[in-house]
Design an enzyme around this catalytic site. Structure first.
Site, PDB file in Angstrom:
ATOM      1  N   HIS A 192      46.744 -50.417 131.297  1.00 45.91           N
ATOM      2  CA  HIS A 192      45.320 -50.726 131.119  1.00 45.91           C
ATOM      3  C   HIS A 192      45.179 -52.236 131.079  1.00 45.91           C
ATOM      4  O   HIS A 192      45.790 -52.908 130.247  1.00 45.91           O
ATOM      5  CB  HIS A 192      44.766 -50.112 129.840  1.00 45.91           C
ATOM      6  CG  HIS A 192      43.283 -50.323 129.688  1.00 45.91           C
ATOM      7  ND1 HIS A 192      42.341 -49.387 130.105  1.00 45.91           N
ATOM      8  CD2 HIS A 192      42.571 -51.372 129.193  1.00 45.91           C
ATOM      9  CE1 HIS A 192      41.129 -49.865 129.875  1.00 45.91           C
ATOM     10  NE2 HIS A 192      41.240 -51.053 129.312  1.00 45.91           N
ATOM     11  N   CYS A 193      44.351 -52.777 131.970  1.00 45.40           N
ATOM     12  CA  CYS A 193      44.179 -54.228 132.062  1.00 45.40           C
ATOM     13  C   CYS A 193      42.803 -54.610 131.523  1.00 45.40           C
ATOM     14  O   CYS A 193      41.784 -54.226 132.092  1.00 45.40           O
ATOM     15  CB  CYS A 193      44.313 -54.690 133.508  1.00 45.40           C
ATOM     16  SG  CYS A 193      44.066 -56.482 133.713  1.00 45.40           S
ATOM     17  N   PRO A 194      42.749 -55.387 130.430  1.00 41.29           N
ATOM     18  CA  PRO A 194      41.441 -55.782 129.897  1.00 41.29           C
ATOM     19  C   PRO A 194      40.685 -56.722 130.831  1.00 41.29           C
ATOM     20  O   PRO A 194      39.456 -56.780 130.780  1.00 41.29           O
ATOM     21  CB  PRO A 194      41.799 -56.474 128.579  1.00 41.29           C
ATOM     22  CG  PRO A 194      43.211 -56.914 128.749  1.00 41.29           C
ATOM     23  CD  PRO A 194      43.855 -55.887 129.610  1.00 41.29           C
TER      24      PRO A 194
ATOM     25  N   ASN B 289      39.659 -51.805 132.895  1.00 40.66           N
ATOM     26  CA  ASN B 289      39.949 -50.490 133.468  1.00 40.66           C
ATOM     27  C   ASN B 289      41.452 -50.263 133.488  1.00 40.66           C
ATOM     28  O   ASN B 289      42.238 -51.218 133.360  1.00 40.66           O
ATOM     29  CB  ASN B 289      39.410 -50.399 134.897  1.00 40.66           C
ATOM     30  CG  ASN B 289      39.192 -48.967 135.354  1.00 40.66           C
ATOM     31  OD1 ASN B 289      39.450 -48.016 134.620  1.00 40.66           O
ATOM     32  ND2 ASN B 289      38.725 -48.803 136.579  1.00 40.66           N
TER      33      ASN B 289
END
Length: 298
Positions: free
Chosen positions: A155-157, A161
């Site tokens: 999960h990439c802030p 997403n």
């Protein structure tokens, strides 16, 4: 001695673990044109910061570096390249953020769905107790998206997403284009510093000398930081794609249960069949071709 992962799998093998009667019927699926967006405060702030930093770089490059340049050809050539790459970077970011990464239908662990799988003796299905879903192979639950994501990498802030099977192409393009505009801006700033040192500072910028220096130094710091970060991320993503092993699978050292493909085939699975210029286009949806479909039954 069995690992915790194997003990968890043994629990999931028990028929009573699924408890389909405890799952509500899955919600009605929205249309394919419905935009995917995660309502996470930290992710939204990070996404806004990303756009702000790219637009700041646009401002400095165009109004501080290129417009005051004496050569019109130099300004046009570099302006077209930088603005084109910046547009592709922001488009890739938007696609990575607003594309369903491969979410498993929520609440599909119902009695009707399990019966529709027509399980044979010895076959196993895995249920996620958090979102009450029957998990396909290589799916993992994301606590932020609150869904199980197929082929989840992380999960990439910064894109607010998960990076999964449906949006990994856009995330890779985002890191590539950001690293390119960062490298390009560093070159432009270096040339501009040389020009200003050789001539009068008041003639090489439309801003005052102190303001020009501050703007250029801030851009250098931003470009160098993002160049290192995105170049490393781009390299790790390409390696992950070629080895067909997601970041979570590498971290958990999960046993490989899927068929091994060539590196070139793994790239085509993510970017589309066949190889074309569309690989670099964030607006082109990849055609997965003959990619293997993930199974619910193992």
């Amino acid at each position: 001695m069995k690992s915790p992962a194997h003990r968890t799998r043994d629990i999931e093998r028990q028929a009573g673990y699924l408890r389909p009667e405890h799952c509500a019927p899955p919600p009605l699926r929205m249309g394919s044109d419905t935009m995917w967006f995660i309502r996470d405060g930290c992710g939204i702030v990070c996404g806004v910061i990303t756009w702000f930093l790219v637009l700041y770089a646009e401002f400095v490059v165009v109004f501080v570096v290129l417009l005051p340049a004496k050569s019109v050809i130099y300004s046009l050539f570099n302006g077209v390249i930088f603005n084109g790459l910046a547009f592709l970077a922001l488009a890739s970011h938007a696609k990575a953020m607003c594309t369903d990464p491969g979410a498993v239908p929520k609440g599909n662990a119902t009695k009707e769905f399990i019966e529709s799988l027509q399980l044979k003796p010895g076959q196993v299905v895995y249920k996620c107790p958090k979102c009450c879903s029957i998990k396909p192979d290589r799916a993992h639950h994301c606590s932020i998206c609150k869904r199980c994501i197929k082929k989840m990498d992380h999960h990439c802030p910064w894109v607010n997403n998960c990076v999964g099977e449906n949006n990994q192409k856009y995330f890779v393009l985002f890191t590539m284009y950001i690293s390119l505009i960062s490298f390009h801006s560093l070159i432009l700033v270096a040339f501009h510093f040389v020009l200003c040192f050789e001539e009068d500072w008041t003639k090489c910028s439309n801003f005052s000398p102190p303001a020009t220096v501050i703007l250029l130094i801030l851009l250098c710091f931003e470009a160098l930081l993002f160049l290192i970060f995105t170049a490393v991320m781009f390299g790790t993503q390409v390696h992950s794609i070629c080895s067909d092993e997601t970041g979570i699978e590498q971290l958990k050292k999960e046993e490989r249960r899927w068929a091994k493909r060539s590196k070139w085939m793994n790239l085509k699975v993510v970017f589309g069949h066949p190889f074309s210029i569309a690989w670099l286009n964030p607006f082109a949806t990849p055609d997965h071709g003959k990619a293997d479909l993930y199974q619910y039954i193992v």
